[in-house]
Design a protein around this motif. Structure first.
Motif, PDB file in Angstrom:
ATOM      1  N   GLU A   2      40.493  67.467  58.109  1.00 42.35           N
ATOM      2  CA  GLU A   2      41.276  66.176  58.046  1.00 42.35           C
ATOM      3  C   GLU A   2      40.677  65.642  56.408  1.00 42.35           C
ATOM      4  O   GLU A   2      39.745  66.021  56.147  1.00 42.35           O
ATOM      5  CB  GLU A   2      40.351  65.160  59.122  1.00 42.35           C
ATOM      6  N   PHE A   3      41.686  64.779  56.093  1.00 42.88           N
ATOM      7  CA  PHE A   3      41.230  64.210  55.003  1.00 42.88           C
ATOM      8  C   PHE A   3      40.630  62.896  54.921  1.00 42.88           C
ATOM      9  O   PHE A   3      41.097  62.127  55.430  1.00 42.88           O
ATOM     10  CB  PHE A   3      42.652  64.265  53.827  1.00 42.88           C
ATOM     11  N   SER A   4      39.705  63.025  54.308  1.00 46.41           N
ATOM     12  CA  SER A   4      38.804  61.754  54.382  1.00 46.41           C
ATOM     13  C   SER A   4      38.104  61.281  52.964  1.00 46.41           C
ATOM     14  O   SER A   4      37.354  62.016  52.424  1.00 46.41           O
ATOM     15  CB  SER A   4      37.517  61.837  55.324  1.00 46.41           C
ATOM     16  N   PRO A   5      38.778  60.362  52.293  1.00 45.59           N
ATOM     17  CA  PRO A   5      39.926  59.311  52.952  1.00 45.59           C
ATOM     18  C   PRO A   5      41.285  60.195  52.902  1.00 45.59           C
ATOM     19  O   PRO A   5      41.427  61.262  52.262  1.00 45.59           O
ATOM     20  CB  PRO A   5      39.917  58.255  51.967  1.00 45.59           C
ATOM     21  N   PRO A   6      42.328  59.551  53.513  1.00 48.41           N
ATOM     22  CA  PRO A   6      43.687  60.054  53.251  1.00 48.41           C
ATOM     23  C   PRO A   6      44.004  60.327  52.046  1.00 48.41           C
ATOM     24  O   PRO A   6      43.580  59.500  51.133  1.00 48.41           O
ATOM     25  CB  PRO A   6      44.403  59.145  54.172  1.00 48.41           C
ATOM     26  N   LEU A   7      45.025  61.381  51.773  1.00 49.97           N
ATOM     27  CA  LEU A   7      45.683  61.482  50.621  1.00 49.97           C
ATOM     28  C   LEU A   7      46.397  60.419  49.840  1.00 49.97           C
ATOM     29  O   LEU A   7      47.076  59.349  50.863  1.00 49.97           O
ATOM     30  CB  LEU A   7      46.511  62.839  50.615  1.00 49.97           C
ATOM     31  N   GLN A   8      46.439  59.960  48.683  1.00 45.84           N
ATOM     32  CA  GLN A   8      47.275  59.172  48.182  1.00 45.84           C
ATOM     33  C   GLN A   8      48.534  59.666  47.600  1.00 45.84           C
ATOM     34  O   GLN A   8      48.524  60.671  47.253  1.00 45.84           O
ATOM     35  CB  GLN A   8      46.393  58.387  46.859  1.00 45.84           C
ATOM     36  N   SER A   9      49.710  58.650  47.423  1.00 43.30           N
ATOM     37  CA  SER A   9      50.913  59.212  47.133  1.00 43.30           C
ATOM     38  C   SER A   9      51.101  59.024  45.607  1.00 43.30           C
ATOM     39  O   SER A   9      50.626  58.115  45.032  1.00 43.30           O
ATOM     40  CB  SER A   9      51.868  58.758  47.796  1.00 43.30           C
ATOM     41  N   LEU A 213      50.819  89.209  61.031  1.00 40.12           N
ATOM     42  CA  LEU A 213      50.839  87.901  61.834  1.00 40.12           C
ATOM     43  C   LEU A 213      51.121  86.724  60.643  1.00 40.12           C
ATOM     44  O   LEU A 213      50.753  86.863  59.654  1.00 40.12           O
ATOM     45  CB  LEU A 213      49.061  87.592  62.396  1.00 40.12           C
ATOM     46  N   ALA A 214      51.800  85.837  61.328  1.00 45.04           N
ATOM     47  CA  ALA A 214      52.060  84.455  60.502  1.00 45.04           C
ATOM     48  C   ALA A 214      51.903  83.257  61.334  1.00 45.04           C
ATOM     49  O   ALA A 214      52.517  83.257  62.562  1.00 45.04           O
ATOM     50  CB  ALA A 214      53.360  84.530  59.838  1.00 45.04           C
ATOM     51  N   TYR A 215      51.208  82.290  60.629  1.00 43.25           N
ATOM     52  CA  TYR A 215      51.223  81.035  61.472  1.00 43.25           C
ATOM     53  C   TYR A 215      51.248  80.016  60.465  1.00 43.25           C
ATOM     54  O   TYR A 215      50.694  79.916  59.274  1.00 43.25           O
ATOM     55  CB  TYR A 215      49.469  80.750  61.911  1.00 43.25           C
ATOM     56  N   GLN A 216      52.357  78.972  61.121  1.00 45.65           N
ATOM     57  CA  GLN A 216      52.564  77.824  60.043  1.00 45.65           C
ATOM     58  C   GLN A 216      51.552  76.617  60.486  1.00 45.65           C
ATOM     59  O   GLN A 216      50.923  76.410  61.377  1.00 45.65           O
ATOM     60  CB  GLN A 216      54.133  77.324  60.660  1.00 45.65           C
ATOM     61  N   ALA A 217      51.321  75.856  59.253  1.00 43.85           N
ATOM     62  CA  ALA A 217      50.343  74.664  59.384  1.00 43.85           C
ATOM     63  C   ALA A 217      51.137  73.455  59.554  1.00 43.85           C
ATOM     64  O   ALA A 217      52.270  73.215  58.880  1.00 43.85           O
ATOM     65  CB  ALA A 217      49.547  74.540  58.114  1.00 43.85           C
ATOM     66  N   GLN A 218      50.209  72.771  60.432  1.00 44.31           N
ATOM     67  CA  GLN A 218      51.243  71.430  60.494  1.00 44.31           C
ATOM     68  C   GLN A 218      50.522  70.358  59.143  1.00 44.31           C
ATOM     69  O   GLN A 218      49.309  70.591  59.113  1.00 44.31           O
ATOM     70  CB  GLN A 218      50.647  70.444  61.823  1.00 44.31           C
ATOM     71  N   LEU A 219      51.428  69.917  58.493  1.00 42.98           N
ATOM     72  CA  LEU A 219      50.856  69.268  57.332  1.00 42.98           C
ATOM     73  C   LEU A 219      51.113  67.868  57.188  1.00 42.98           C
ATOM     74  O   LEU A 219      52.239  67.357  57.687  1.00 42.98           O
ATOM     75  CB  LEU A 219      51.602  69.783  56.300  1.00 42.98           C
ATOM     76  N   SER A 220      50.083  66.840  56.824  1.00 46.57           N
ATOM     77  CA  SER A 220      50.352  65.303  56.680  1.00 46.57           C
ATOM     78  C   SER A 220      49.455  64.798  55.505  1.00 46.57           C
ATOM     79  O   SER A 220      48.574  65.579  55.177  1.00 46.57           O
ATOM     80  CB  SER A 220      50.220  64.908  57.955  1.00 46.57           C
ATOM     81  N   SER A 221      49.461  63.659  55.349  1.00 51.31           N
ATOM     82  CA  SER A 221      48.752  63.094  54.293  1.00 51.31           C
ATOM     83  C   SER A 221      47.108  62.765  54.874  1.00 51.31           C
ATOM     84  O   SER A 221      46.177  62.560  54.008  1.00 51.31           O
ATOM     85  CB  SER A 221      49.151  61.836  53.864  1.00 51.31           C
ATOM     86  N   THR A 222      47.095  63.002  56.120  1.00 51.16           N
ATOM     87  CA  THR A 222      45.784  62.597  56.792  1.00 51.16           C
ATOM     88  C   THR A 222      45.142  64.097  57.217  1.00 51.16           C
ATOM     89  O   THR A 222      43.705  64.028  57.557  1.00 51.16           O
ATOM     90  CB  THR A 222      45.937  61.776  57.982  1.00 51.16           C
ATOM     91  N   GLY A 223      45.829  65.203  57.303  1.00 52.92           N
ATOM     92  CA  GLY A 223      45.063  66.505  57.668  1.00 52.92           C
ATOM     93  C   GLY A 223      46.117  67.661  57.901  1.00 52.92           C
ATOM     94  O   GLY A 223      47.418  67.151  57.691  1.00 52.92           O
ATOM     95  N   MET A 224      45.754  68.816  58.230  1.00 51.27           N
ATOM     96  CA  MET A 224      46.414  69.939  58.271  1.00 51.27           C
ATOM     97  C   MET A 224      45.711  70.913  59.449  1.00 51.27           C
ATOM     98  O   MET A 224      44.532  71.003  59.314  1.00 51.27           O
ATOM     99  CB  MET A 224      46.869  70.320  57.055  1.00 51.27           C
ATOM    100  N   ARG A 225      46.425  71.845  60.176  1.00 50.77           N
ATOM    101  CA  ARG A 225      45.968  72.722  60.815  1.00 50.77           C
ATOM    102  C   ARG A 225      46.840  73.899  61.197  1.00 50.77           C
ATOM    103  O   ARG A 225      48.123  73.538  61.178  1.00 50.77           O
ATOM    104  CB  ARG A 225      45.374  72.235  61.998  1.00 50.77           C
ATOM    105  N   LEU A 226      46.492  75.204  61.250  1.00 50.82           N
ATOM    106  CA  LEU A 226      47.260  75.993  61.641  1.00 50.82           C
ATOM    107  C   LEU A 226      47.555  75.888  63.266  1.00 50.82           C
ATOM    108  O   LEU A 226      46.867  76.050  64.107  1.00 50.82           O
ATOM    109  CB  LEU A 226      46.789  77.567  61.489  1.00 50.82           C
ATOM    110  N   ASN A 227      48.992  76.009  63.506  1.00 48.33           N
ATOM    111  CA  ASN A 227      48.869  75.429  64.853  1.00 48.33           C
ATOM    112  C   ASN A 227      50.350  76.238  65.696  1.00 48.33           C
ATOM    113  O   ASN A 227      50.759  76.105  66.671  1.00 48.33           O
ATOM    114  CB  ASN A 227      49.214  74.042  65.261  1.00 48.33           C
ATOM    115  N   LYS A 228      51.010  77.007  64.731  1.00 51.36           N
ATOM    116  CA  LYS A 228      52.411  77.520  65.135  1.00 51.36           C
ATOM    117  C   LYS A 228      52.656  78.965  64.756  1.00 51.36           C
ATOM    118  O   LYS A 228      52.599  79.308  63.554  1.00 51.36           O
ATOM    119  CB  LYS A 228      53.648  76.754  64.836  1.00 51.36           C
ATOM    120  N   SER A 229      52.655  79.897  65.759  1.00 55.69           N
ATOM    121  CA  SER A 229      53.087  81.532  65.125  1.00 55.69           C
ATOM    122  C   SER A 229      54.643  81.522  64.975  1.00 55.69           C
ATOM    123  O   SER A 229      55.385  81.022  65.313  1.00 55.69           O
ATOM    124  CB  SER A 229      52.834  82.327  66.451  1.00 55.69           C
TER     125      SER A 229
END
Length: 235
Positions: A2-9, A213-229
């Motif tokens: 998690e990004f704390s605080p969230p990222l800024q644009s 192996l390859a895993y895609q990350a779910q990405l957003s301004s609040t956080g990221m995680r590897l969650n998809k093969s």
């Protein structure tokens, strides 16, 4: 993660000197960001794209803001901070989120190994199981609807493939894990058009027993995680 605080644009003006980028905030202020990416960043640094950045609380940093994610005009999110790939993989390994790499009780990082004096990103250990050597590579290059690695000639990457092949031939597990940090990438292939020797060594490594192996990350301004093969396509 998690990004704390969230990222800024902000909006990208230009990347320069490899490690720096100028952006303009929604309020009209111009900032210079640190860019923790020495690669070509093809398709990841187009002027006008949205840049999401973090801010360090350290008072000693010359550039307190760090470029984390690019949001392209096509709506793709790309993590350009190469330090995040290993952090995401470590987090996923500890949480036992990667089925192919679960069931190990020990996790070590940056362990020296091999004839070419390498350091493996992660070493997994467990009783009555072969050791598992994991090399992590960040994938952000999208061309013609496919993800490619590498995005520049990489002698270091070639060395890692030779080292992993010897590990597999010696009876331990050797894994090349592509951390896909681009929301538009659904499969990964070796970039023969960029580094033909790396592509050759990758095929040889798989034939020697190296697991791909390859895993895609779910990405957003609040956080990221590897969650998809996703698929690794060598042809």
């Amino acid at each position: 993660m998690e990004f704390s605080p969230p990222l800024q644009s902000s909006r990208l003006i230009a990347r320069y000197k490899r490690f720096l980028a100028d952006v303009v905030t929604p309020q009209g202020d111009t900032l210079t960001l640190h860019c923790a990416n020495t690669g070509a960043m093809t398709g990841c640094a187009t002027p006008g794209d949205t840049v999401w950045y973090s801010t360090s609380a350290s008072t000693t940093r010359k550039y307190p803001h760090s470029w984390e994610i690019t949001e392209t005009k096509q709506g793709h999110f790309i993590c350009v901070n190469t330090l995040r790939a290993n952090q995401l993989v470590r987090e996923a390994l500890l949480a036992q989120c990667l089925p192919e790499l679960s069931g190990y009780s020990g996790l070590r990082s940056e362990v020296k190994y091999g004839d070419e004096r390498s350091r493996i990103d992660f070493l997994l250990q467990a009783e009555a199981r072969p050791e598992c050597y994991i090399e992590v590579k960040s994938v952000t290059l999208l061309q013609e609807g496919r993800g490619w690695f590498p995005d520049a000639v990489t002698e270091r990457g070639q060395k890692h493939l030779r080292e992993l092949s010897k590990i597999a031939e010696g009876g331990n597990r050797a894994v090349l894990l592509f951390a896909v940090l681009h929301s538009g990438i659904e499969d990964v292939s070796p970039a023969r058009h960029i580094d033909a020797r790396y592509a050759e060594l990758l095929v040889q490594a798989q034939q020697s027993g190296v697991e791909l192996l390859a895993y895609q990350a779910q990405l957003s301004s609040t956080g990221m995680r590897l969650n998809k093969s996703v698929r690794v396509e060598l042809s």
